[in-house]
Design a protein around this motif. Structure first.
Motif, mmCIF file in Angstrom:
data_model
loop_
_atom_site.group_PDB
_atom_site.id
_atom_site.type_symbol
_atom_site.label_atom_id
_atom_site.label_comp_id
_atom_site.label_asym_id
_atom_site.label_seq_id
_atom_site.Cartn_x
_atom_site.Cartn_y
_atom_site.Cartn_z
ATOM 1 N N ASP A 306 35.523 84.639 24.036
ATOM 2 C CA ASP A 306 36.539 84.410 22.996
ATOM 3 C C ASP A 306 37.341 83.137 23.337
ATOM 4 O O ASP A 306 38.051 83.082 24.347
ATOM 5 C CB ASP A 306 37.469 85.616 22.898
ATOM 6 C CG ASP A 306 38.482 85.474 21.773
ATOM 7 O OD1 ASP A 306 38.439 84.449 21.048
ATOM 8 O OD2 ASP A 306 39.324 86.384 21.627
ATOM 9 N N LEU A 307 37.245 82.119 22.467
ATOM 10 C CA LEU A 307 37.930 80.855 22.733
ATOM 11 C C LEU A 307 39.444 81.023 22.854
ATOM 12 O O LEU A 307 40.099 80.345 23.648
ATOM 13 C CB LEU A 307 37.621 79.845 21.631
ATOM 14 C CG LEU A 307 36.163 79.366 21.509
ATOM 15 C CD1 LEU A 307 36.029 78.400 20.342
ATOM 16 C CD2 LEU A 307 35.704 78.716 22.792
ATOM 17 N N THR A 308 40.019 81.924 22.061
ATOM 18 C CA THR A 308 41.482 82.091 22.065
ATOM 19 C C THR A 308 41.975 82.719 23.351
ATOM 20 O O THR A 308 43.169 82.674 23.647
ATOM 21 C CB THR A 308 41.923 82.948 20.871
ATOM 22 O OG1 THR A 308 41.327 84.255 20.983
ATOM 23 C CG2 THR A 308 41.493 82.312 19.554
ATOM 24 N N ALA A 309 41.080 83.332 24.114
ATOM 25 C CA ALA A 309 41.488 83.981 25.361
ATOM 26 C C ALA A 309 41.250 83.108 26.578
ATOM 27 O O ALA A 309 41.546 83.513 27.710
ATOM 28 C CB ALA A 309 40.745 85.311 25.509
ATOM 29 N N TRP A 310 40.704 81.905 26.377
ATOM 30 C CA TRP A 310 40.309 81.070 27.512
ATOM 31 C C TRP A 310 41.503 80.648 28.368
ATOM 32 O O TRP A 310 41.435 80.686 29.602
ATOM 33 C CB TRP A 310 39.552 79.844 27.008
ATOM 34 C CG TRP A 310 39.062 78.955 28.119
ATOM 35 C CD1 TRP A 310 39.464 77.704 28.420
ATOM 36 C CD2 TRP A 310 38.069 79.285 29.092
ATOM 37 N NE1 TRP A 310 38.800 77.202 29.494
ATOM 38 C CE2 TRP A 310 37.916 78.171 29.946
ATOM 39 C CE3 TRP A 310 37.275 80.418 29.325
ATOM 40 C CZ2 TRP A 310 37.026 78.149 31.013
ATOM 41 C CZ3 TRP A 310 36.365 80.383 30.395
ATOM 42 C CH2 TRP A 310 36.262 79.268 31.223
ATOM 43 N N ASP A 311 42.610 80.260 27.750
ATOM 44 C CA ASP A 311 43.771 79.814 28.522
ATOM 45 C C ASP A 311 44.325 80.943 29.376
ATOM 46 O O ASP A 311 44.691 80.744 30.547
ATOM 47 C CB ASP A 311 44.861 79.285 27.588
ATOM 48 C CG ASP A 311 44.476 77.964 26.937
ATOM 49 O OD1 ASP A 311 43.585 77.285 27.478
ATOM 50 O OD2 ASP A 311 45.055 77.629 25.886
ATOM 51 N N ARG A 400 42.999 90.170 27.722
ATOM 52 C CA ARG A 400 43.687 91.004 26.727
ATOM 53 C C ARG A 400 44.792 91.825 27.372
ATOM 54 O O ARG A 400 45.850 92.032 26.768
ATOM 55 C CB ARG A 400 42.675 91.927 26.057
ATOM 56 C CG ARG A 400 41.621 91.209 25.227
ATOM 57 C CD ARG A 400 40.550 92.170 24.776
ATOM 58 N NE ARG A 400 39.903 92.799 25.914
ATOM 59 C CZ ARG A 400 39.017 93.792 25.831
ATOM 60 N NH1 ARG A 400 38.691 94.282 24.640
ATOM 61 N NH2 ARG A 400 38.459 94.297 26.927
#
Length: 423
Positions: A306-311, A400
């Protein structure tokens, strides 16, 4: 009426002097007919007489309307006599009703120095006069080298424009004339900028004030607003010291204010530059992240990350390792996983391979024992356990929940496989 007259032979007569100013006596003129005495102002015929109180003077039998001496008030008459008496008491030669050579001024009392030169006029001024008129008349005296002190009985606007004294007549016979205004001293205590400072007018006998003026123990002082009064040099020096202190404080205040402005400008400039640098850094970070994300596009597509969870995942990696990290390339040697290089923070050493993110489980047959595997959730553990042929160290860094779990995976044929320790 006046105190002076002109005799065709004896010359000028002054009724306020015992010898009339010409080595004569009052008996030589009082009630003597045929003397031919003339008024020095208008030239009219005058005669000698004494008032019921013994005040000697000269009078016109028919008062001319255009003769100032003949039309002086009783108050003016008494005040100018007092001025002459007090000047003489102070040791000076003082003559009444003396005109200048050009007859453009006539002093009520003219005071002479030791060389017989006139230097001070004492003017009893009871009639109305504007400040401008007072200055003009004062200037006429000055052109002949004569200073002037105006003396009045009431508060008038002109008394603040020229050297003047305001006096009070005696309430009873035998009392002295008193100065109420025009002679001032400077008070300042304590002698600091916070101390109160002001000019205050003093009350004293008229004789004392005239003696100080004629002896030059006091002199004319002009205040900051143009108001004129008499004061002693020591008070002028004190006022000057206060003014210098205020000026020095103002200069220091201006310098401090200028310094503050410079510092504020410099601080604002630093803040501006810092803000600009932060903006540039943010832009650089954004561009760098964008380039990084583009570089890792293939990795994300292969792993389904998931790109949004990379940071968040990256922060967990740094937290778990306690070191500075950088991502390398996907490596076929390590199952197309993303290489993670680490370096101890605060050191200048090089980065070393520390972990691999989401390698292909099929590549785990010859996996280095001390090379960690990093995955974003527990679903990866199923595939890793099924493919493991050597012992593996796995860190589940769940973006998450923000939790980190560390697992030890043993080969599939090893019955001891299970969790190593909870995060």
């Amino acid at each position: 009426m006046g105190y002076t007259a002109v005799h065709p032979v004896w010359g000028r007569l002054d009724a306020s002097l015992d010898d009339l100013g010409c080595a004569r006596t009052w008996a030589d003129v009082h009630r003597v007919k045929g003397l031919g005495l003339a008024c020095p102002e208008c030239g009219g015929r005058v005669f000698a007489r004494a008032s019921q109180h013994g005040l000697r003077h000269f009078y016109h039998r028919v008062r001319p309307v255009d003769c100032e001496l003949a039309n002086e008030s009783q108050e003016h008459h008494l005040l100018k006599l007092e001025l002459a008496v007090e000047a003489r008491a102070a040791g000076w030669r003082a003559e009444l009703e003396v005109s200048g050579e050009l007859r453009d001024w006539r002093a009520d009392v003219l005071v002479f120095d030791e060389q017989g030169r006139p230097f001070m006029a004492l003017e009893a001024q009871l009639s109305p006069m504007t400040p401008t008129e007072a200055r003009m008349r004062t200037d006429r005296y000055a052109r002949d080298g004569v200073a002037v002190c105006w003396v009045g009985l009431q508060d008038r606007p002109w008394e603040r424009a020229v050297p003047a004294l305001r006096v009070r007549a005696p309430a009873e016979r035998g009392e002295a004339w008193t100065v109420r205004h025009g002679l001032a001293r400077y008070t300042w205590a304590p002698r600091t900028l916070k101390g109160k400072a002001r000019w205050e007018h003093i009350t004293c006998p008229l004789g004392d004030a005239l003696a100080w003026i004629l002896q030059e123990r006091v002199r004319v002082h002009t205040g900051v607003k143009g108001t004129v009064w008499w004061t002693a040099p020591v008070y002028e020096e004190l006022a000057l010291a206060r003014a210098r202190m205020e000026a020095d404080a103002e200069v220091a205040g201006q310098a401090a204010a200028a310094k503050r402005r410079r510092e504020e400008t410099a601080a604002a400039d630093r803040r501006r530059r810092a803000a600009e640098q932060r903006a540039l850094d943010r832009q650089a970070d954004l561009e760098e992240r964008q380039a990084e994300m583009e570089r890792l596009t293939g990795f994300f597509q292969r792993t389904g990350f998931d790109l949004t969870a990379w940071d968040t995942f990256t922060r967990l990696v740094r937290s778990a390792s306690g070191k500075a990290i950088v991502y390398g390339e996907e490596s076929r040697h390590y199952g197309n996983g993303l290489l993670v290089h680490a370096r101890t923070r605060g050191t200048s050493g090089g980065y070393t391979l520390a972990a691999v993110v989401c390698p292909d489980p099929a590549a785990l047959i010859r996996w280095p024992e001390k090379l960690d595997i990093l995955v974003p959730d527990h679903t990866w553990l199923v595939g890793l356990r099924a493919a493991a042929r050597v012992p593996l160290r796995v860190a589940v860094l769940d973006p998450r929940t923000g939790r980190s779990t560390f697992e030890r995976i043993h080969p599939a044929l090893d019955p001891v496989a299970g969790p190593d320790r909870p995060g």
